[in-house]
Enzyme design. Structure first.
Site, PDB file in Angstrom:
ATOM      1  N   ALA A  64      -0.237   0.543  -0.077  1.00 61.99           N
ATOM      2  CA  ALA A  64       0.384   0.178   1.193  1.00 61.99           C
ATOM      3  C   ALA A  64       0.960  -1.228   1.038  1.00 61.99           C
ATOM      4  CB  ALA A  64      -0.650   0.222   2.300  1.00 61.99           C
ATOM      5  N   GLY A 109      -2.785   3.130  -1.607  1.00 60.77           N
ATOM      6  CA  GLY A 109      -2.017   4.211  -0.981  1.00 60.77           C
ATOM      7  C   GLY A 109      -1.225   5.046  -1.972  1.00 60.77           C
ATOM      8  N   GLU A 112      -3.597   7.538  -3.271  1.00 61.38           N
ATOM      9  CA  GLU A 112      -3.835   8.458  -2.145  1.00 61.38           C
ATOM     10  C   GLU A 112      -2.665   9.420  -1.956  1.00 61.38           C
ATOM     11  OE1 GLU A 112      -4.628   4.972   0.252  1.00 61.38           O
ATOM     12  OE2 GLU A 112      -6.639   5.708   0.707  1.00 61.38           O
ATOM     13  N   GLU A 132      -8.603  -1.736  -2.699  1.00 60.57           N
ATOM     14  CA  GLU A 132      -8.582  -2.294  -1.340  1.00 60.57           C
ATOM     15  C   GLU A 132      -9.668  -3.325  -1.066  1.00 60.57           C
ATOM     16  OE1 GLU A 132      -8.136   0.896  -2.088  1.00 60.57           O
ATOM     17  OE2 GLU A 132      -6.403   1.640  -0.996  1.00 60.57           O
TER      18      GLU A 132
HETATM   19  N1  CAA Z   1       2.444  -4.415  -1.267  1.00 61.59           N
HETATM   20  C1  CAA Z   1       3.478  -5.283  -1.190  1.00 61.59           C
HETATM   21  N2  CAA Z   1       4.089  -5.823  -2.265  1.00 61.59           N
HETATM   22  C2  CAA Z   1       3.612  -5.456  -3.471  1.00 61.59           C
HETATM   23  C3  CAA Z   1       2.538  -4.544  -3.624  1.00 61.59           C
HETATM   24  C4  CAA Z   1       1.951  -4.009  -2.447  1.00 61.59           C
HETATM   25  N3  CAA Z   1       0.939  -3.113  -2.482  1.00 61.59           N
HETATM   26  N4  CAA Z   1       2.299  -4.392  -4.935  1.00 61.59           N
HETATM   27  C5  CAA Z   1       3.183  -5.172  -5.585  1.00 61.59           C
HETATM   28  N5  CAA Z   1       3.978  -5.804  -4.704  1.00 61.59           N
HETATM   29  C6  CAA Z   1       5.072  -6.750  -4.983  1.00 61.59           C
HETATM   30  C7  CAA Z   1       4.525  -8.106  -5.456  1.00 61.59           C
HETATM   31  O1  CAA Z   1       4.143  -8.898  -4.356  1.00 61.59           O
HETATM   32  C8  CAA Z   1       5.726  -8.652  -6.198  1.00 61.59           C
HETATM   33  O2  CAA Z   1       6.635  -9.149  -5.258  1.00 61.59           O
HETATM   34  P1  CAA Z   1       7.497 -10.497  -5.589  1.00 61.59           P
HETATM   35  O3  CAA Z   1       8.331 -10.119  -6.771  1.00 61.59           O
HETATM   36  O4  CAA Z   1       8.299 -10.688  -4.332  1.00 61.59           O
HETATM   37  O5  CAA Z   1       6.516 -11.571  -5.879  1.00 61.59           O
HETATM   38  C9  CAA Z   1       6.343  -7.403  -6.822  1.00 61.59           C
HETATM   39  O6  CAA Z   1       5.828  -6.283  -6.081  1.00 61.59           O
HETATM   40  C10 CAA Z   1       5.950  -7.212  -8.265  1.00 61.59           C
HETATM   41  O7  CAA Z   1       4.533  -7.234  -8.355  1.00 61.59           O
HETATM   42  P2  CAA Z   1       3.742  -8.175  -9.397  1.00 61.59           P
HETATM   43  O8  CAA Z   1       4.529  -9.420  -9.691  1.00 61.59           O
HETATM   44  O9  CAA Z   1       2.351  -8.347  -8.885  1.00 61.59           O
HETATM   45  O10 CAA Z   1       3.787  -7.224 -10.694  1.00 61.59           O
HETATM   46  P3  CAA Z   1       2.720  -7.111 -11.861  1.00 61.59           P
HETATM   47  O11 CAA Z   1       3.337  -6.227 -12.890  1.00 61.59           O
HETATM   48  O12 CAA Z   1       2.220  -8.456 -12.279  1.00 61.59           O
HETATM   49  O13 CAA Z   1       1.455  -6.344 -11.187  1.00 61.59           O
HETATM   50  C11 CAA Z   1       0.405  -4.652  -9.851  1.00 61.59           C
HETATM   51  C12 CAA Z   1       1.601  -5.043 -10.733  1.00 61.59           C
HETATM   52  C13 CAA Z   1      -0.863  -4.560 -10.722  1.00 61.59           C
HETATM   53  C14 CAA Z   1       0.715  -3.287  -9.258  1.00 61.59           C
HETATM   54  C15 CAA Z   1       0.184  -5.708  -8.757  1.00 61.59           C
HETATM   55  O14 CAA Z   1       1.422  -5.915  -8.094  1.00 61.59           O
HETATM   56  C16 CAA Z   1      -0.832  -5.344  -7.730  1.00 61.59           C
HETATM   57  O15 CAA Z   1      -2.021  -5.497  -7.972  1.00 61.59           O
HETATM   58  N6  CAA Z   1      -0.401  -4.869  -6.543  1.00 61.59           N
HETATM   59  C17 CAA Z   1      -1.252  -4.626  -5.396  1.00 61.59           C
HETATM   60  C18 CAA Z   1      -2.087  -3.383  -5.595  1.00 61.59           C
HETATM   61  C19 CAA Z   1      -2.980  -3.172  -4.404  1.00 61.59           C
HETATM   62  O16 CAA Z   1      -3.810  -3.986  -4.060  1.00 61.59           O
HETATM   63  N7  CAA Z   1      -2.809  -2.010  -3.756  1.00 61.59           N
HETATM   64  C20 CAA Z   1      -3.586  -1.642  -2.610  1.00 61.59           C
HETATM   65  C21 CAA Z   1      -2.855  -1.994  -1.371  1.00 61.59           C
HETATM   66  S1  CAA Z   1      -3.843  -1.715   0.096  1.00 61.59           S
HETATM   67  C22 CAA Z   1      -3.703  -0.081   0.412  1.00 61.59           C
HETATM   68  O17 CAA Z   1      -3.037   0.658  -0.284  1.00 61.59           O
HETATM   69  C23 CAA Z   1      -4.470   0.376   1.615  1.00 61.59           C
HETATM   70  C24 CAA Z   1      -4.459   1.840   1.800  1.00 61.59           C
HETATM   71  O18 CAA Z   1      -5.240   2.564   1.257  1.00 61.59           O
HETATM   72  C25 CAA Z   1      -3.497   2.447   2.700  1.00 61.59           C
END
Ligand code: CAA
Length: 258
Positions: A64, A109, A112, A132
């Site tokens: 998400a 998500g 999921e 999460e």
């Molecule tokens: N939401 C919003 N933006 C996100 C995102 C997310 N879930 N995942 C990545 N992005 C964005 C980053 O903020 C970044 O944006 P900027 O370029 O503007 O800084 C861009 O995508 C690229 O990401 P990274 O620079 O972090 O890329 P990376 O290759 O170093 O890492 C990654 C990749 C491991 C996927 C890392 O981005 C990450 O850990 N993302 C978050 C994963 C996460 O926590 N997901 C769970 C979300 S909560 C959820 O999903 C709740 C639910 O069940 C409904």
């Protein structure tokens, strides 16, 4: 027509691609609305007999949208999560196979969304996880419910409580994905799978999907009763006669989706 997804139909396959590569295809409210709208097209288009769902770029879906969620209070957050559930439940209810082609990160998500699909094929580069708890929340698009149903309660708790990211082979070992293929083989493998399923009687495929999904959480007697009715509905189809007659005449069946 769509801003955050791509949707096209080719050879009876609907290709649904989440298309926010700069944000790792994170699911915000707009993406969820557009997936739902594309699913409505899929449900209503007789031409579409299978769906391949994937992500543009290096992520399948990284979860998400954290930037959007950070702006929401508990009531707004609840509404977003309810919208996510509506999408996942809709995918499960459509009587057509959805194949998740997991090309990269399938986190939160994203994991999921893959779990709401019927079959998951992963690239060797795919990574799965429910991170999460790192954000002070729990999985909210069905992860606490679908993950234990796929991999068992213990492994689901392990993944959710540790937020550990696992590779495709481990995801395969624990039953989270059905097959792992080389990255360049991902879409061809999903197309081959879709072709195999599409060569079968479409009504039977659809009824098999919903009977498995609807019966999964019932006790065995209620689930058996459900199967009796579902079976009877396929028995009443013209394709049942086509399939059985073709077998007895040692021919290839021609199914009409009737
Ligand atoms: N939401 C919003 N933006 C996100 C995102 C997310 N879930 N995942 C990545 N992005 C964005 C980053 O903020 C970044 O944006 P900027 O370029 O503007 O800084 C861009 O995508 C690229 O990401 P990274 O620079 O972090 O890329 P990376 O290759 O170093 O890492 C990654 C990749 C491991 C996927 C890392 O981005 C990450 O850990 N993302 C978050 C994963 C996460 O926590 N997901 C769970 C979300 S909560 C959820 O999903 C709740 C639910 O069940 C409904």
């Amino acid at each position: 027509m769509y801003e955050t997804i791509k949707y096209e139909v080719s050879g009876n396959i609907g290709y649904l691609t989440i298309n926010r590569p700069k944000a790792m295809n994170a699911l915000n409210g707009e993406v969820l609305d557009e997936i739902y709208a594309a699913c409505t097209e899929i449900a209503n288009d007789e031409n579409v007999k299978a769906v391949i769902l994937t992500g543009e770029g290096k992520a399948f879906v990284a979860g998400a949208d954290i930037a959007q969620m950070n702006q929401l209070d508990a009531i707004e957050g609840r509404a977003l999560i309810a919208k996510g559930h509506k999408v996942m439940n809709y995918i499960e209810s459509i009587e057509k196979p959805f194949i998740a082609a997991v090309n990269g990160f399938a986190l939160g998500g994203g994991c999921e969304l893959a779990m709401a699909c019927d079959i998951r094929i992963a690239s060797e580069k795919a990574k799965f996880g429910q991170p999460e708890v790192n954000l002070g929340i729990i999985p909210g698009f069905g992860g606490t419910q679908r993950l234990p149903r796929l991999v068992g309660k213990g492994m689901a708790k392990y993944l959710i409580m540790t937020a550990e990211m696992i590779g495709a082979e481990e995801a395969h070992r624990i039953g989270l994905v059905e097959k792992v293929v080389a990255p360049e083989e991902l879409i061809p493998a999903c197309e081959k799978l879709a072709q195999t399923i599409m060569s079968k009687a479409p009504i039977a495929i659809g009824v098999a999907k919903t009977t498995i999904n609807n019966g999964y959480d019932l006790d065995i007697r209620a689930a058996s009763a459900l199967e009796i009715e579902a079976f009877a509905s396929t028995f009443a189809s013209q394709d049942k006669t086509a399939g059985m007659t073709a077998f007895l005449e040692k021919k290839e069946a021609e199914f009409k989706n009737k």
